[in-house]
Design a protein around this motif. Structure first.
Motif, PDB file in Angstrom:
ATOM      1  N   ARG A 234      -1.140  -9.576  -8.367  1.00 45.28           N
ATOM      2  CA  ARG A 234      -1.429 -10.987  -9.163  1.00 45.28           C
ATOM      3  C   ARG A 234      -0.595 -11.955  -8.789  1.00 45.28           C
ATOM      4  O   ARG A 234       0.620 -11.601  -8.431  1.00 45.28           O
ATOM      5  CB  ARG A 234      -0.951 -10.360 -10.576  1.00 45.28           C
ATOM      6  N   LYS A 235      -1.134 -13.190  -8.618  1.00 49.31           N
ATOM      7  CA  LYS A 235      -0.649 -14.019  -8.011  1.00 49.31           C
ATOM      8  C   LYS A 235      -0.079 -14.990  -9.027  1.00 49.31           C
ATOM      9  O   LYS A 235      -0.502 -15.277 -10.215  1.00 49.31           O
ATOM     10  CB  LYS A 235      -1.490 -15.184  -7.237  1.00 49.31           C
ATOM     11  N   LEU A 236       1.215 -15.679  -8.788  1.00 50.09           N
ATOM     12  CA  LEU A 236       1.725 -16.494  -9.869  1.00 50.09           C
ATOM     13  C   LEU A 236       1.922 -17.841  -9.275  1.00 50.09           C
ATOM     14  O   LEU A 236       1.940 -18.049  -8.106  1.00 50.09           O
ATOM     15  CB  LEU A 236       3.103 -15.851 -10.281  1.00 50.09           C
TER      16      LEU A 236
ATOM     17  N   PRO B 284       2.590   4.206  -1.437  1.00 50.90           N
ATOM     18  CA  PRO B 284       2.457   4.488  -2.888  1.00 50.90           C
ATOM     19  C   PRO B 284       3.843   4.875  -3.295  1.00 50.90           C
ATOM     20  O   PRO B 284       4.575   5.697  -2.755  1.00 50.90           O
ATOM     21  CB  PRO B 284       1.573   5.847  -2.947  1.00 50.90           C
TER      22      PRO B 284
ATOM     23  N   SER C 113       0.847  -1.026   0.123  1.00 56.94           N
ATOM     24  CA  SER C 113       0.190   0.011   0.017  1.00 56.94           C
ATOM     25  C   SER C 113       0.947   1.168   0.028  1.00 56.94           C
ATOM     26  O   SER C 113       0.338   2.390  -0.135  1.00 56.94           O
ATOM     27  CB  SER C 113      -0.901   0.000   1.066  1.00 56.94           C
TER      28      SER C 113
ATOM     29  N   VAL D 195      -3.406  -3.135  -9.481  1.00 58.01           N
ATOM     30  CA  VAL D 195      -4.409  -2.585  -9.902  1.00 58.01           C
ATOM     31  C   VAL D 195      -5.410  -1.950  -8.895  1.00 58.01           C
ATOM     32  O   VAL D 195      -5.612  -2.380  -7.933  1.00 58.01           O
ATOM     33  CB  VAL D 195      -5.163  -3.492 -10.623  1.00 58.01           C
TER      34      VAL D 195
ATOM     35  N   GLU E  56       3.155  -4.675 -11.319  1.00 58.54           N
ATOM     36  CA  GLU E  56       1.748  -3.925 -11.679  1.00 58.54           C
ATOM     37  C   GLU E  56       0.827  -4.144 -10.668  1.00 58.54           C
ATOM     38  O   GLU E  56       0.122  -5.267 -10.468  1.00 58.54           O
ATOM     39  CB  GLU E  56       1.408  -3.923 -13.160  1.00 58.54           C
TER      40      GLU E  56
ATOM     41  N   THR F 139     -10.573   2.374 -13.159  1.00 53.31           N
ATOM     42  CA  THR F 139      -9.232   1.480 -12.811  1.00 53.31           C
ATOM     43  C   THR F 139      -8.120   2.033 -13.280  1.00 53.31           C
ATOM     44  O   THR F 139      -7.900   2.750 -14.252  1.00 53.31           O
ATOM     45  CB  THR F 139      -9.408   0.016 -13.612  1.00 53.31           C
TER      46      THR F 139
ATOM     47  N   THR G 150      -3.682   1.686 -12.861  1.00 55.96           N
ATOM     48  CA  THR G 150      -2.511   0.721 -12.369  1.00 55.96           C
ATOM     49  C   THR G 150      -1.392   1.618 -11.935  1.00 55.96           C
ATOM     50  O   THR G 150      -1.285   2.775 -12.362  1.00 55.96           O
ATOM     51  CB  THR G 150      -2.015   0.009 -13.631  1.00 55.96           C
TER      52      THR G 150
ATOM     53  N   LYS H  90      -8.337  -1.362  -3.600  1.00 57.83           N
ATOM     54  CA  LYS H  90      -7.082  -2.179  -4.241  1.00 57.83           C
ATOM     55  C   LYS H  90      -7.340  -3.613  -4.151  1.00 57.83           C
ATOM     56  O   LYS H  90      -7.597  -4.223  -3.451  1.00 57.83           O
ATOM     57  CB  LYS H  90      -5.944  -2.022  -2.932  1.00 57.83           C
ATOM     58  N   ARG H  91      -6.828  -3.906  -5.548  1.00 59.70           N
ATOM     59  CA  ARG H  91      -7.050  -5.379  -5.628  1.00 59.70           C
ATOM     60  C   ARG H  91      -5.692  -6.112  -5.234  1.00 59.70           C
ATOM     61  O   ARG H  91      -4.530  -5.481  -5.168  1.00 59.70           O
ATOM     62  CB  ARG H  91      -7.286  -5.540  -7.178  1.00 59.70           C
ATOM     63  N   LEU H  92      -5.743  -7.470  -5.098  1.00 59.68           N
ATOM     64  CA  LEU H  92      -4.678  -7.993  -4.686  1.00 59.68           C
ATOM     65  C   LEU H  92      -3.609  -7.968  -5.679  1.00 59.68           C
ATOM     66  O   LEU H  92      -4.123  -8.128  -6.980  1.00 59.68           O
ATOM     67  CB  LEU H  92      -5.135  -9.582  -4.262  1.00 59.68           C
TER      68      LEU H  92
END
Lengths: 982, 151
Positions: B42-44, B13, B11, B117, B115, B133, B135, B38-40
């Motif tokens: 991206r999980k890999l 910035p 979080s 979102v 990145e 939205t 990024t 805030k979205r999580l």
């Protein structure tokens, strides 16, 4: 006297001489004491005066007895003279002796003969009885064995006779014959609707009858943790078909104008929110009675607009509501839309299509080819001929009940689509992988198939170029989903329309676990994936043919039966391979709706996100089994409660105490819990009075809100300690109890988003267990003026709070949320390890009353109640006022209320709920459990806004928002941090 | 670490203006108020020897986890990932591991940009505003902790 009693009495009197009278009830004891002289055998018994009295002894004896006539009085009594009048002067010795002889013989007979009802061994003295005598007669003494044997045979015979009687019904084979089985099933769903997956669920779940449906509550196997894991790391599946869908059709502006009366923008986005209106997102909204925004809420609904078609203002809207909400919502919708003309059923989809029925008759199989709306009555009637039809859709509705209403003034049409659409919910980060694995975008059909003219919908669509390009676009987007790792990555509420192949065709042979495939992920175009993640599904792709009634019906009617499918499978050359060519019937329009996960709060965001799968009716099981074969867990109602608890979202109807459905739920729950409580033996029940728990089975929100409003009024704006507030409440409430309260407004739940945000900031939000403070925006700090102005608007409100315990402890429902005293907070600052303060045990003053009532059942009704003096030193202060209020009420009202006194529960006029215990109560918990996502006890509940603000004003900034939580069965307070989450 | 990474760790910035829950007039999206969500990240896909570090779990627990993987788990190398605020902690863990192994372990650090979102939901009275939205980027570190080959 009841019939059974009369019978017993007759039996008893059978061998008695007529002269002996037994008291039939206690009232005529005296009258039956006359003996002897008037025996029927004697002849001269008509006049008692003629009876002889030649001896002295009897007369003296009688004189002693006479006082019995009117109660027991010792010694000689003047009133006894009344009896002597009837006293015979003399008695005839012969007659007297004969009468006595008859009595003696009767007595002897009665003594010798055992009563027939008892077992033989009951004739034995206690010390000679042995275990299991009735089972093995050899344990009896020899002289009794014969009788016992005889009795045993008799009872065996009787038992076998009884068993045989109900077995007159059909043989099992006949009962299990398909047609008869269906008839039986149809009969059983006459009252409560079965979902399409009912039989699947009934084999695996504890079923409950709720809201007019038979629903699976929880699985019979142990899977609580497994289901949680499925929700947080894989996928959990639920059947939500019991949710009711109401369809509204009409011009967009007219619809919006009508619907705007039901909602308020203060409580968040409404039906008119731009993104939802375009049909790209599903929206959710709180519905109120028309124009009654804060005071009369109905409940939460989700809604979905059909995307606009080119150049048309005619729109279609689906509103999904809980079944308990539907009965309130539907009339409300009818009034705001002015739809009062019921369209006569023939226009409605329940019409039976005779030709289709004829088609489907030959292929009736266990998964019978369903015909929509076939009436139960009808199927019963022609049960002799073709076998019964499976009910699809709503089986409880009469065929004549209207399901559609039209407005003459504004052209809006309301359709009740209950049970017309199947809705499955997949929860969890892998739910999209499960969907991608299970479903496959429909394959087109070749030229030969296109040229065939048939009633199926898909070939017709294939010939339309525009529709096929749209289908191709949708299929592309669906394939992008493969490249996504977690469902939460998508914009919440995204809608995707699609046409898929029959998923039974690609059923794996074994249950597998669907996992995201890394290789495929790389294949997918990165750019497209990014676009989907950022912008969601483009508007045209949200279109689906499931919106069309005709297509839905067509698909439902033309489903391939399971039998037919199996036959086709058996003809495939390589066993287990996919069927090809795909049969034409197997194309189903569906709608995928993304469900947002946890949206409030600062932790675990988007936990529990997933997809909803909307199918036309009749296809439920065809999609259910393939989904199950992809390794999902199945959850019931129990899990949906846990889901919403982990999401910190209120669960309908449990957590909507101001809605009619919520109130109804509370009453039902109270009755259920009380019933359960009463089933325990009194000695094993929790004594809630001693625990200082006024209402363990319900939450008297109204009373709480009223009391806190009064406390705040009395307190004015000056800061005061809680102890002072205590005294005021007691005083006030005692007055209140006597003079019936002045009419107060009903409590409401605060849903104004601005107000909620302000409250949230004042509570100083922290992460769970109160570890780290979270940031809030610039909002006015808490001050007396701000609080006063806030309370002027929301004094009678409750607010939804999220409670997390700072130390150990597992909150339960109806746990109390109390205000800590300054000393408690000081102790918390000093030693973090200590659990929290203790509530001194209370005294149960009703216990003695219950006991007394038991002892003298007659007198208790008339005697005035003298309150016991409370001698417990700690409880005295608190109880004094409560007791006085009870005692001051006239005894009559008490005796009335005492009829429903239950040991361990407060009788109905409750004492002050806020100040009953040593810590002032501000609210209650409605759901609480150990949270496996946070690793500590977490609870959700409501607190009174007035109480909360009063508390916050008095707390120092480091302890802001810290309350005490106490379970109803415990005396131990635990520290907890509350957060208002927006 | 089965739990999804805590969004609050990302979080901080790194770019752009301050974002508060209700945007201040300084930000260009006035006059409509927006709610930030805030979205999580991206999980890999995750191997067994990947450790994602967060700010919520106790530091010692995360350290012990890594040690167990290296010693008991039989992995020759593990990968410690940290995003945003957790970069610091990821470095700390890696260094602690190295120090406690008396020089047997070696580190190889890589940085990257992730990145993220954000969803901005409008809170305007006439509800004409489209949700936005956006990024933004955040830094991440990936530290390979490994036993060097014997030669």
């Amino acid at each position: 006297m009841s019939a059974a009693k009369v019978k017993m009495r007759e039996k008893k009197m059978r061998n008695q001489p007529a002269s002996v009278q037994y008291p039939s009830s206690s009232s005529n004891v005296e009258s039956s004491t006359q003996n002897g002289a008037d025996a029927p055998g004697t002849g001269e018994n008509a006049d008692p005066l003629k009876g002889g009295l030649s001896e002295v002894h009897p007369s003296t004896e009688r004189k002693k007895k006479t006082p019995h006539q009117s109660g027991w009085v010792r010694g000689h009594h003047k009133d006894g003279g009344g009896y002597t009048k009837e006293m015979p002067k003399y008695i005839t010795a012969g007659a007297f002796a004969r009468a006595r002889a008859a009595e003696v013989s009767a007595m002897l007979k009665a003594v010798r003969k055992t009563t027939s009802s008892s077992h033989v061994f009951e004739a034995l003295p206690k010390h000679m009885r042995r275990r299991a005598m009735s089972h093995n007669t050899k344990r009896l003494p020899h002289r009794l064995r014969e009788v016992a044997n005889r009795m045993r045979e008799k009872s065996l015979q009787a038992g076998s006779k009884k068993k045989k009687e109900p077995a007159k019904s059909k043989s099992r084979k006949a009962r299990r014959r398909h047609g008869n089985l269906l008839l039986e099933f149809n009969r059983r769903q006459r009252k409560n609707i079965w979902l399409e997956t009912h039989i699947w669920h009934a084999k695996r779940f504890h079923m409950v009858k709720k809201w007019g449906y038979c629903l699976g509550d929880r699985p019979t196997y142990k899977c609580y943790r497994a289901c949680y894991r499925a929700m947080s790391s894989h996928c959990l599946l639920q059947d939500l078909s019991y949710y009711c869908c109401i369809e509204l059709q009409g011009d967009e502006d007219k619809l919006l104008a009508a619907l705007s009366q039901l909602t308020s923008k203060e409580a968040g986005p409404t039906f008119a929110a731009a993104l939802c209106l375009s049909g790209r997102r599903q929206g959710s909204v709180m519905v109120y009675r028309a124009g009654r925004y804060p005071s009369q809420p109905l409940g939460p609904v989700t809604f979905l607009w059909r995307p606009r078609t080119q150049g048309s203002v005619h729109r279609q809207l689906w509103i999904w509501a809980h079944p308990t909400l539907k009965q309130d919502l539907l009339p409300e919708l009818q009034t705001v839309c002015q739809c009062c003309e019921a369209v006569i059923p023939p226009a409605a989809p329940v019409e039976v299509n005779p030709t289709l029925e004829a088609d489907s008759e030959p292929e009736n199989t266990p998964e019978a080819k369903p015909v929509p709306g076939t009436k139960r009555k009808r199927s019963r009637k022609d049960a002799t001929g073709p076998p019964a039809k499976k009910i699809l859709g709503d089986g409880t509705r009469l065929p004549s009940t209207p399901v559609s209403w039209r407005s003459s003034s504004n052209g809006i049409v309301i359709n009740d689509l209950t049970m017309e659409i199947v809705r499955y919910r997949l929860i969890g980060p892998q739910s999209h992988s499960v969907l991608v694995d299970t479903l496959e975008a429909a394959t087109g059909c070749d030229e030969v198939q296109k040229s065939q003219t048939c009633s199926l919908w898909w070939p017709q669509h294939c010939s339309d170029e525009a529709k096929m390009t749209l289908h191709q676009q949708q299929a592309d987007i669906f394939n992008i989903l493969k490249g996504i790792y977690s469902t939460a990555e998508l914009p919440s509420g995204t809608v995707l329309g699609l046409t898929v192949d029959d998923p039974r065709l690609t059923l794996p042979r074994k249950r597998v676990k669907a996992l995201p495939c890394v290789k495929q992920a790389q294949e997918v175009d990165e750019e497209k994936r990014r676009k989907l993640m950022l912008e969601g599904v483009p508007e045209p792709c949200c279109q689906s043919f499931i919106w069309e009634q005709s297509v839905r019906d067509n698909v439902t009617d033309n489903k391939i039966s399971e039998q037919e499918l199996n036959r086709m499978r058996s003809e495939v050359l390589v066993p287990g391979s996919r069927l090809s060519p795909t049969p034409l019937q197997g194309r189903v329009p569906i709608l995928l709706v993304h469900q947002p996960g946890k949206q409030v709060g600062h932790e675990m965001s988007s936990w529990g996100a997933g997809w909803d799968l909307l199918l036309p009716k009749g296809w439920g099981m065809a999609f259910w089994i393939p989904l199950v074969y992809r390794g999902v867990r199945i959850g019931g109602l129990n899990m949906s409660l846990k889901h919403s608890q982990n999401k910190a979202a209120p669960h309908f109807p449990r957590d909507y105490p101001d809605c009619p459905a919520g109130m109804c739920f509370q009453e039902e729950q109270e009755a259920e819990l009380l019933d359960k409580f009463k089933r325990h033996p009194p000695a094993k029940r929790t004594n809630y009075i001693k625990h200082g728990c006024v209402a363990p089975f319900r939450c008297p929100w109204q009373q709480l809100a009223e009391e806190w409003e009064i406390i705040v009024q009395e307190g004015g704006s000056q800061a005061r300690t809680t102890a002072q507030a205590d005294a005021v409440t007691e005083e006030r409430t005692s007055q209140q109890a006597i003079s019936i309260t002045k009419p107060l407004s009903r409590f409401t739940v605060l849903r104004n988003r601005k107000a909620l945000r302000l409250l949230s900031a004042w509570c100083r939000p922290t992460t769970s267990k109160g570890q780290r403070p979270c940031r809030v925006g610039e909002l006015p700090p808490i001050s007396c003026e701000a609080v006063t102005s806030f309370l002027s608007a929301h004094a009678m409100s409750l607010v939804w709070v999220h409670v997390s315990l700072l130390s150990k402890g597992k909150p339960e429902y109806h746990a109390m949320l109390c205000v800590p005293t300054p000393e408690d907070l000081k102790a918390l600052g000093n030693r973090q390890g200590t659990g929290g303060p203790q509530e001194p045990p209370h005294r149960d003053h009703f216990k003695s009353r219950i006991k007394r009532r038991k002892k003298e059942p007659k007198k208790a009704a008339t005697s005035s109640v003298t309150p016991d003096k409370p001698d417990g030193k700690e409880a005295e202060l608190i109880f004094a006022s409560d007791l006085d209020t009870n005692a001051s009420k006239d005894p009559k009202s008490f005796s009335e209320s005492s009829s429903d006194l239950v040991l361990g529960l407060w009788p109905d006029p409750l004492p002050s709920v806020a100040s009953h215990c040593s810590r002032v109560t501000v609210g209650w918990v409605t759901q609480g459990d150990f949270s496996m996502s946070a690793g500590c006890g977490e609870a959700l509940g409501f607190v009174s806004v007035a109480g909360l603000l009063n508390t916050l004003l008095n707390q120092t900034s480091e302890h802001k928002g810290k309350l005490l939580l106490r379970n109803p069965t415990s005396l131990h307070y635990r520290f907890a941090k509350i957060n208002v989450e927006v | 670490m089965t739990e999804p990474r805590n969004p609050s760790m990302s979080s901080i910035p790194q770019t752009g203006p301050a974002h508060t829950d209700s945007s201040s007039p300084a930000v260009e999206m006035d006059p409509v108020e927006y709610t930030l969500r805030k979205r999580l990240p991206r999980k890999l896909p995750k191997r067994r020897n990947d450790v994602y570090v967060n700010m919520k779990t106790d530091f010692r627990a995360q350290l012990a986890r890594c040690q167990k993987l290296l010693e008991g788990g039989g992995h020759r190398e593990i990968c410690v990932h940290g995003l945003g605020l957790a970069i610091n902690r990821a470095i700390n863990i890696a260094l602690q591991l190295q120090a406690s192994s008396q020089g047997a372990l070696q580190l190889a650090a890589n940085t990257s940009t992730v990145e993220l979102v954000d969803d901005l939901e409008p809170e305007d009275p006439d509800e004409a505003g489209e949700p936005m939205t956006r990024t933004r980027n955040n830094s991440a570190i990936h530290i390979k902790v490994f036993y060097p080959d014997p030669q």
